[in-house]
Write a protein that holds these residues in place. Structure first.
Motif, mmCIF file in Angstrom:
data_model
loop_
_atom_site.group_PDB
_atom_site.id
_atom_site.type_symbol
_atom_site.label_atom_id
_atom_site.label_comp_id
_atom_site.label_asym_id
_atom_site.label_seq_id
_atom_site.Cartn_x
_atom_site.Cartn_y
_atom_site.Cartn_z
ATOM 1 N N ALA A 54 -46.702 -65.471 46.750
ATOM 2 C CA ALA A 54 -46.752 -64.705 48.066
ATOM 3 C C ALA A 54 -46.734 -65.956 49.127
ATOM 4 N N ILE A 55 -47.753 -66.903 48.963
ATOM 5 C CA ILE A 55 -47.579 -67.912 49.966
ATOM 6 C C ILE A 55 -46.338 -68.917 49.946
ATOM 7 N N ALA A 56 -46.059 -69.066 48.558
ATOM 8 C CA ALA A 56 -44.608 -69.986 48.557
ATOM 9 C C ALA A 56 -43.435 -69.445 48.997
ATOM 10 N N THR A 57 -43.308 -67.847 48.828
ATOM 11 C CA THR A 57 -42.334 -67.142 49.501
ATOM 12 C C THR A 57 -42.322 -67.383 51.072
ATOM 13 N N ILE A 58 -43.393 -67.044 51.736
ATOM 14 C CA ILE A 58 -43.520 -67.371 53.256
ATOM 15 C C ILE A 58 -43.315 -68.713 53.557
ATOM 16 N N LEU A 59 -43.817 -69.656 53.060
ATOM 17 C CA LEU A 59 -43.620 -70.975 53.561
ATOM 18 C C LEU A 59 -42.077 -71.348 53.256
ATOM 19 N N LEU A 60 -41.715 -70.944 52.282
ATOM 20 C CA LEU A 60 -40.197 -71.482 51.997
ATOM 21 C C LEU A 60 -39.094 -70.547 52.458
ATOM 22 N N SER A 61 -39.529 -69.476 53.102
ATOM 23 C CA SER A 61 -38.544 -68.691 53.564
ATOM 24 C C SER A 61 -37.295 -69.040 54.347
ATOM 25 N N PRO A 62 -37.631 -70.181 55.218
ATOM 26 C CA PRO A 62 -36.357 -70.697 55.949
ATOM 27 C C PRO A 62 -35.516 -71.510 54.963
ATOM 28 N N MET A 63 -35.932 -71.913 53.920
ATOM 29 C CA MET A 63 -35.206 -72.734 52.898
ATOM 30 C C MET A 63 -34.516 -71.751 52.005
ATOM 31 N N LEU A 64 -35.000 -70.514 51.638
ATOM 32 C CA LEU A 64 -34.464 -69.438 51.064
ATOM 33 C C LEU A 64 -33.154 -68.780 51.723
ATOM 34 N N ILE A 65 -33.385 -68.790 53.377
ATOM 35 C CA ILE A 65 -32.427 -68.139 54.047
ATOM 36 C C ILE A 65 -31.149 -68.909 54.097
ATOM 37 N N ALA A 66 -31.616 -70.541 54.198
ATOM 38 C CA ALA A 66 -30.459 -71.454 54.195
ATOM 39 C C ALA A 66 -29.809 -71.586 53.077
ATOM 40 N N ALA A 67 -30.243 -71.498 52.038
ATOM 41 C CA ALA A 67 -29.615 -71.550 50.697
ATOM 42 C C ALA A 67 -28.840 -70.397 50.483
ATOM 43 N N ALA A 68 -29.358 -69.313 50.843
ATOM 44 C CA ALA A 68 -28.440 -67.852 50.695
ATOM 45 C C ALA A 68 -27.339 -67.819 51.273
ATOM 46 N N LEU A 69 -27.177 -68.538 52.913
ATOM 47 C CA LEU A 69 -26.293 -68.448 53.792
ATOM 48 C C LEU A 69 -25.428 -69.485 53.120
ATOM 49 N N ALA A 70 -25.790 -70.625 52.625
ATOM 50 C CA ALA A 70 -25.041 -71.855 52.168
ATOM 51 C C ALA A 70 -24.046 -71.288 50.870
ATOM 52 N N VAL A 71 -24.743 -70.258 49.967
ATOM 53 C CA VAL A 71 -23.795 -69.900 48.931
ATOM 54 C C VAL A 71 -22.697 -68.741 49.462
ATOM 55 N N LYS A 72 -23.360 -67.936 50.177
ATOM 56 C CA LYS A 72 -22.461 -66.847 50.829
ATOM 57 C C LYS A 72 -21.272 -67.256 51.377
ATOM 58 N N LEU A 73 -21.448 -68.578 52.271
ATOM 59 C CA LEU A 73 -20.270 -69.044 53.114
ATOM 60 C C LEU A 73 -19.476 -69.884 52.372
ATOM 61 N N THR A 74 -19.928 -70.526 51.381
ATOM 62 C CA THR A 74 -18.845 -71.542 50.649
ATOM 63 C C THR A 74 -18.209 -70.812 49.417
#
Length: 449
Positions: free
Chosen positions: A265-285
């Motif tokens: 739970a803590i890791a998901t909250i702290l890493l949420s910006p990285m998770l969102i950035a990675a998801a966008l990178a995969v979707k857009l490329t």
């Protein structure tokens, strides 16, 4: 002059108990000072002293009963600390119950109690560390706590063990007489644990000989290695070998699950910006879904869907892992290659942990069709299924030791399996923490592709 085991135990009991009582006393006096500004408390309200008088005897009884004292604190200080802290927590709960039933809660300071309890936990921890440091000075004539007797069989031994050779020590267990018993007692000295490595046909004689000792006697049985991890029990008066049933007790499973949920739970909250950035990178490329789902073998060999950021072209994704990823694999996208090298593609498995399919630490989950060389994993080593008695993990002992990447040869799997089985048979929450810290150093790895 040689000191008896009983005297050694009494010295350790007295040393630890006196240190704990002094630590608790100082902790609650310090709590008075920090909270109330007076070492002895307010007039008519000696909060810290009353709390110490209530919690100290409860702690002493629970600590003795729970094994927080004794000669084992010399060898296993961490276990002694855990047991002491557990006894302190239990004593605190009992004290709160007494305060509640006695309707005296209004007379005591809650902040003083919490502060004293935290300082007491620090104190009992430091006492046990100090005992280990002082043991050599105060108990300088205490020999090794474990003695290993080798009688025709050689085994590897760790440090802090006295190694004896039966012939050199004139130990012949087939001679069931007083002289043999006396020689055995003199040879092992004050060892608390005596291990014998001998041929199968001499085990009965050694079993009879060891029974004359006050120490715990054990015989190495190499034939049982194929059943490891195993324990001994009995059924209807007959001894049995427990070869399955899970390596973790219910309390351990509960602790591990709470640890997983909190960390994920803590890791998901702290890493949420990285998770969102990675998801966008995969979707857009590259066209296709952001997440890649693949069946993996989990706890109890049940299948579950593992989550990863998609790192391959959607039309080339291998859902059943019939072909393992290789270096410079043409199926991997440019963004996917970066995600794999940095292990960011594994982060969605935090949701697997929250769902309960995985743990933060454990053996990595494999696909059913995965192969080492040209053989399925369970065809390479019969011990393979032993790694599935606990939940698979996002990281594990094998990974921090460098056993990751493709399994082109049988040995690649065997190396990984050895670490997995070691983790399964010797789990502790402290090892999980060490593995998590070690994982930070191998996130970027030359075998991650």
């Amino acid at each position: 002059m040689t000191v008896s085991k009983e005297v050694v135990r009494l010295r350790l009991y007295a040393l630890c108990l006196a240190g704990d009582m002094a630590g608790l006393f100082c902790a609650f006096l310090a709590a008075n000072w920090f909270v109330l500004g007076a070492l002895w408390g307010e007039p008519g309200k000696p909060h810290g002293l009353v709390m110490f008088a209530m919690i100290a005897p409860l702690y002493a009884l629970l600590a003795v009963q729970g094994g927080a004292y004794g000669i084992n604190t010399l060898d296993r200080v961490r276990r002694g600390i855990v047991r002491a802290l557990l006894a302190l927590a239990q004593a605190a709960m009992l004290m709160l119950l007494i305060v509640y039933l006695g309707k005296i809660a209004e007379q005591l300071s809650r902040l003083t109690f919490v502060t004293g309890l935290v300082l007491s936990a620090i104190a009992v921890t430091l006492v046990r560390i100090a005992v280990v440091r002082l043991a050599g000075l105060l108990l300088d004539d205490v020999p090794h706590l474990t003695a290993v007797i080798m009688d025709g069989v050689t085994i590897d031994t760790g440090p802090h063990m006295a190694v004896l050779h039966a012939d050199a020590a004139n130990l012949h267990p087939d001679r069931h007489d007083a002289d043999m018993a006396a020689r055995l007692a003199a040879a092992v000295g004050m060892a608390e644990r005596v291990i014998v490595a001998c041929p199968l046909d001499r085990m009965a004689d050694w079993s009879a000989a060891l029974k004359s000792l006050s120490a715990r006697g054990e015989i190495v049985v190499p034939e049982l290695l194929r059943f490891a991890p195993a324990r001994i029990d009995q059924f209807d008066g007959q001894p049995t070998i427990i070869v399955a049933g899970g390596p973790l007790h219910f309390r351990d499973r509960l602790i591990k699950r709470l640890f997983d949920v909190i960390v994920a739970a803590i890791a998901t909250i702290l890493l949420s910006p990285m998770l969102i950035a990675a998801a966008l990178a995969v979707k857009l490329t590259s066209p296709g879904p952001v997440l890649f789902r693949q069946p993996r073998i989990g706890k109890d060999a049940r299948s579950f869907s593992i989550y990863k950021f998609r790192s391959m072209r959607s039309d080339a994704s291998d859902r059943h892992a019939t072909t393992l990823t290789k270096r410079d694999d043409a199926r991997v996208t440019r963004v996917g290659a970066f995600l794999r090298r940095t292990s960011i593609d594994e982060l969605p498995q935090l949701f697997n942990v929250l769902k309960g399919d995985m743990s933060i630490v454990g053996p990595r989950p494999h696909a059913a069709a995965a192969k080492a060389g040209d053989s399925l994993y369970w065809e390479v080593d019969a011990r393979y299924w032993g790694r599935h008695c606990i939940k698979p993990g996002m990281t594990g002992l094998a990974q921090v030791r460098g056993h990751r990447g493709s399994t082109d040869h049988h040995q690649d799997l065997i190396d990984r399996l050895q670490s997995d089985l070691e983790y399964v048979s010797d789990w502790s929450i402290w090892r999980d923490l060490r593995i998590i810290v070690a994982t930070l150093g191998v996130l970027v790895h030359h075998k991650a592709y």
